[in-house]
Write a protein that holds these residues in place. Structure first.
Motif, PDB file in Angstrom:
ATOM      1  N   ALA A 170       0.814  -1.203   0.000  1.00 31.63           N
ATOM      2  CA  ALA A 170       0.000   0.000   0.000  1.00 31.63           C
ATOM      3  C   ALA A 170       0.852   1.259   0.000  1.00 31.63           C
ATOM      4  N   ASN A 171       2.085   1.181   0.520  1.00 30.06           N
ATOM      5  CA  ASN A 171       2.950   2.356   0.504  1.00 30.06           C
ATOM      6  C   ASN A 171       4.149   2.159  -0.427  1.00 30.06           C
ATOM      7  N   PRO A 185      10.702  -4.480   4.850  1.00 28.20           N
ATOM      8  CA  PRO A 185      10.333  -4.250   3.455  1.00 28.20           C
ATOM      9  C   PRO A 185      11.191  -3.138   2.883  1.00 28.20           C
ATOM     10  N   THR A 186      11.394  -3.159   1.575  1.00 24.82           N
ATOM     11  CA  THR A 186      12.194  -2.132   0.912  1.00 24.82           C
ATOM     12  C   THR A 186      11.412  -1.541  -0.250  1.00 24.82           C
ATOM     13  N   GLY A 187      11.986  -0.503  -0.841  1.00 28.67           N
ATOM     14  CA  GLY A 187      11.317   0.221  -1.913  1.00 28.67           C
ATOM     15  C   GLY A 187      11.090   1.681  -1.576  1.00 28.67           C
ATOM     16  N   ARG A 188      11.704   2.141  -0.458  1.00 21.92           N
ATOM     17  CA  ARG A 188      11.588   3.550  -0.081  1.00 21.92           C
ATOM     18  C   ARG A 188      12.178   4.425  -1.176  1.00 21.92           C
ATOM     19  N   LYS A 189      11.625   5.601  -1.329  1.00 23.17           N
ATOM     20  CA  LYS A 189      12.205   6.607  -2.217  1.00 23.17           C
ATOM     21  C   LYS A 189      12.872   7.689  -1.370  1.00 23.17           C
ATOM     22  N   ASP A 190      13.806   8.391  -1.974  1.00 29.57           N
ATOM     23  CA  ASP A 190      14.544   9.443  -1.284  1.00 29.57           C
ATOM     24  C   ASP A 190      13.775  10.757  -1.329  1.00 29.57           C
ATOM     25  N   GLY A 191      13.718  11.426  -0.189  1.00 29.16           N
ATOM     26  CA  GLY A 191      13.040  12.710  -0.110  1.00 29.16           C
ATOM     27  C   GLY A 191      13.900  13.843  -0.662  1.00 29.16           C
ATOM     28  N   SER A 249      10.718   1.801  10.573  1.00 26.18           N
ATOM     29  CA  SER A 249      11.226   1.871   9.205  1.00 26.18           C
ATOM     30  C   SER A 249      10.138   2.197   8.193  1.00 26.18           C
ATOM     31  N   LEU A 250       8.874   2.163   8.652  1.00 23.43           N
ATOM     32  CA  LEU A 250       7.745   2.452   7.771  1.00 23.43           C
ATOM     33  C   LEU A 250       7.203   3.869   7.948  1.00 23.43           C
ATOM     34  N   LEU A 251       7.841   4.660   8.810  1.00 25.58           N
ATOM     35  CA  LEU A 251       7.334   6.006   9.072  1.00 25.58           C
ATOM     36  C   LEU A 251       7.385   6.874   7.813  1.00 25.58           C
ATOM     37  N   ASP A 252       6.237   7.325   7.390  1.00 25.99           N
ATOM     38  CA  ASP A 252       6.124   8.347   6.336  1.00 25.99           C
ATOM     39  C   ASP A 252       7.037   8.083   5.141  1.00 25.99           C
ATOM     40  N   VAL A 253       7.067   6.836   4.662  1.00 26.03           N
ATOM     41  CA  VAL A 253       7.944   6.532   3.530  1.00 26.03           C
ATOM     42  C   VAL A 253       7.430   7.197   2.265  1.00 26.03           C
ATOM     43  N   LYS A 254       8.370   7.547   1.399  1.00 29.43           N
ATOM     44  CA  LYS A 254       8.023   8.175   0.119  1.00 29.43           C
ATOM     45  C   LYS A 254       7.826   7.084  -0.929  1.00 29.43           C
ATOM     46  N   GLU A 255       6.902   7.342  -1.838  1.00 32.25           N
ATOM     47  CA  GLU A 255       6.674   6.405  -2.936  1.00 32.25           C
ATOM     48  C   GLU A 255       6.440   7.183  -4.226  1.00 32.25           C
ATOM     49  N   GLY A 256       6.700   6.517  -5.329  1.00 31.91           N
ATOM     50  CA  GLY A 256       6.412   7.093  -6.647  1.00 31.91           C
ATOM     51  C   GLY A 256       7.002   8.477  -6.828  1.00 31.91           C
ATOM     52  N   LYS A 303       6.525  11.065  -5.194  1.00 34.56           N
ATOM     53  CA  LYS A 303       6.777  11.803  -3.956  1.00 34.56           C
ATOM     54  C   LYS A 303       8.260  11.776  -3.572  1.00 34.56           C
ATOM     55  N   GLY A 304       9.027  10.968  -4.253  1.00 35.16           N
ATOM     56  CA  GLY A 304      10.450  10.882  -3.969  1.00 35.16           C
ATOM     57  C   GLY A 304      11.227  10.510  -5.213  1.00 35.16           C
ATOM     58  N   GLU A 305      12.490  10.193  -5.031  1.00 39.93           N
ATOM     59  CA  GLU A 305      13.363   9.840  -6.138  1.00 39.93           C
ATOM     60  C   GLU A 305      14.388   8.828  -5.648  1.00 39.93           C
ATOM     61  N   VAL A 306      15.166   8.298  -6.567  1.00 36.79           N
ATOM     62  CA  VAL A 306      16.327   7.490  -6.198  1.00 36.79           C
ATOM     63  C   VAL A 306      17.552   8.332  -6.545  1.00 36.79           C
ATOM     64  N   ARG A 307      18.204   8.858  -5.517  1.00 35.89           N
ATOM     65  CA  ARG A 307      19.340   9.756  -5.750  1.00 35.89           C
ATOM     66  C   ARG A 307      20.521   9.000  -6.363  1.00 35.89           C
ATOM     67  N   ALA A 308      21.208   9.664  -7.255  1.00 38.29           N
ATOM     68  CA  ALA A 308      22.459   9.110  -7.772  1.00 38.29           C
ATOM     69  C   ALA A 308      23.573   9.325  -6.764  1.00 38.29           C
ATOM     70  N   ASP A 309      23.491  10.408  -5.988  1.00 41.29           N
ATOM     71  CA  ASP A 309      24.443  10.762  -4.943  1.00 41.29           C
ATOM     72  C   ASP A 309      23.626  11.020  -3.692  1.00 41.29           C
ATOM     73  N   CYS A 310      23.916  10.263  -2.622  1.00 43.90           N
ATOM     74  CA  CYS A 310      23.085  10.359  -1.402  1.00 43.90           C
ATOM     75  C   CYS A 310      23.173  11.725  -0.748  1.00 43.90           C
ATOM     76  N   ARG A 311      24.185  12.516  -1.093  1.00 45.86           N
ATOM     77  CA  ARG A 311      24.392  13.803  -0.432  1.00 45.86           C
ATOM     78  C   ARG A 311      23.680  14.961  -1.122  1.00 45.86           C
ATOM     79  N   LYS A 312      23.068  14.720  -2.277  1.00 45.03           N
ATOM     80  CA  LYS A 312      22.364  15.819  -2.962  1.00 45.03           C
ATOM     81  C   LYS A 312      21.231  15.262  -3.786  1.00 45.03           C
ATOM     82  N   ILE A 313      20.185  16.087  -3.946  1.00 44.40           N
ATOM     83  CA  ILE A 313      19.045  15.660  -4.767  1.00 44.40           C
ATOM     84  C   ILE A 313      19.454  15.627  -6.229  1.00 44.40           C
ATOM     85  N   ASN A 314      18.723  14.854  -7.011  1.00 44.45           N
ATOM     86  CA  ASN A 314      19.056  14.721  -8.435  1.00 44.45           C
ATOM     87  C   ASN A 314      18.830  16.046  -9.185  1.00 44.45           C
TER      88      ASN A 314
END
Length: 316
Positions: A24-25, A144-150, A296-303, A305-316
């Motif tokens: 669901a998330n 569970p996994t599949g979180r997106k980066d804020g 680990s399920l608190l307010d996770v981002k999906e779709g 609402k987030g992204e998969v960063r190429a560099d964890c230290r900065k947004i894409n």
């Protein structure tokens, strides 16, 4: 120990079957099994190697996961660097002592080489904490996994972090606002079985007047530690790199390092839980892993609402 670990895996399965519908998330167990099948082995091997070189990183990884999830949810926002236009979470006074960022970068780099743009930084933080708990002798559990980066990381958001000066009633209230019971709060506090606190976090207990909830011999121990300055370190219990129940036994001896630790033994709503965990480590392990999955399920981002960063230290 083996029974607790077996039950932990069973418990994770039960969470799926009884209302925690991860789909669901956007999360699911074995999320990367097809799109990045080596994600888990690469992460596990890299984290294990780092912990073998520096066992103190176990506490750091668990703490990073908590500080990430508590603010804006489990979205990797704790990893973002400040920019000229924005002060990020990691530059908050409460986060300046966080460690392990280079390890997260190392895992991310390997995963980007293996499967670019697939594994989120938020998942790496969550999985690294899980591995740290297991490696240090704690419960084995799955998440569970599949979180997106804020994309948001602001220093002002960190004012919602629990403070080491909070009493049990305040802790029950703030954890309750995030959906945790008093028992779950005590279980999560048990993560302090790993690591150390700096003098700056507890020196207020040593004067004007000395905190009466402390054992007098232990107050002298803390005073001696603080003679080394604000950054001097005091282990939370006698096995700083082992995940066990000794933290709760320390509270029974009035030897909790932080006020927010010792207060758990002074409130009727939490004292019984402390006593149970001090007596029964397997019970603590079971409750801790369930609370960690929930966190680990608190307010996770999906779709979108987030992204998969190429560099964890900065947004894409």
């Amino acid at each position: 120990m083996a029974l607790a670990n077996f039950l932990g895996v069973f418990l994770s399965m039960e969470l799926i079957a009884s209302g925690h519908r991860f789909g669901a998330n956007g999360l699911s167990m074995n999320y990367y099994v097809f799109n990045c099948p080596l994600a888990e082995p690469i992460l596990r091997n890299t984290v294990t190697s780092a912990l073998q070189s520096d066992p103190t990183l176990a506490a750091a990884l668990v703490r990073m996961h908590f500080h990430d999830c508590w603010i804006q949810g489990c979205d990797g926002s704790i990893l973002l660097e400040s920019t000229k236009d924005n002060k990020a979470e990691k530059d908050s006074p409460g986060n300046l002592s966080l460690r392990g960022f280079k390890l997260i970068d190392d895992v991310k780099e390997q995963l980007e080489n293996q499967c670019p743009g697939v594994v989120s930084c938020a998942d790496i933080v969550a999985m690294a904490a899980r591995e740290a708990v297991a490696w240090s002798g704690g419960p084995v559990y799955d998440i569970p996994t599949g979180r997106k980066d804020g994309r948001r990381s602001k220093i002002e958001d960190t004012f919602n972090l629990p403070f080491p000066t909070f009493n049990a009633s305040e802790l029950i209230r703030v954890f309750g606002q995030r959906g945790f019971s008093a028992q779950e709060m005590v279980a999560l506090s048990g993560a302090h079985t790993l690591g150390v606190a700096r003098c700056s976090s507890f020196k207020n207990r040593l004067s004007n007047p000395i905190d009466p909830t402390m054992d007098s011999d232990f107050s002298r121990t803390l005073s001696k530690t603080c003679s080394g300055g604000d950054n001097a370190e005091q282990p939370f219990d006698i096995t700083r790199n082992n995940f066990d129940g000794f933290y709760f036994q320390a509270l029974q001896r009035k030897a909790g390092v932080l006020f927010s630790d010792q207060t758990l033994y002074g409130n009727p709503k939490t004292k019984a839980v402390v006593n149970n965990y001090a007596l029964n480590q397997a019970m603590f392990f079971l409750d801790f892993q369930q609370a960690m999955v929930k966190m680990s399920l608190l307010d996770v981002k999906e779709g979108s609402k987030g992204e998969v960063r190429a560099d964890c230290r900065k947004i894409n």
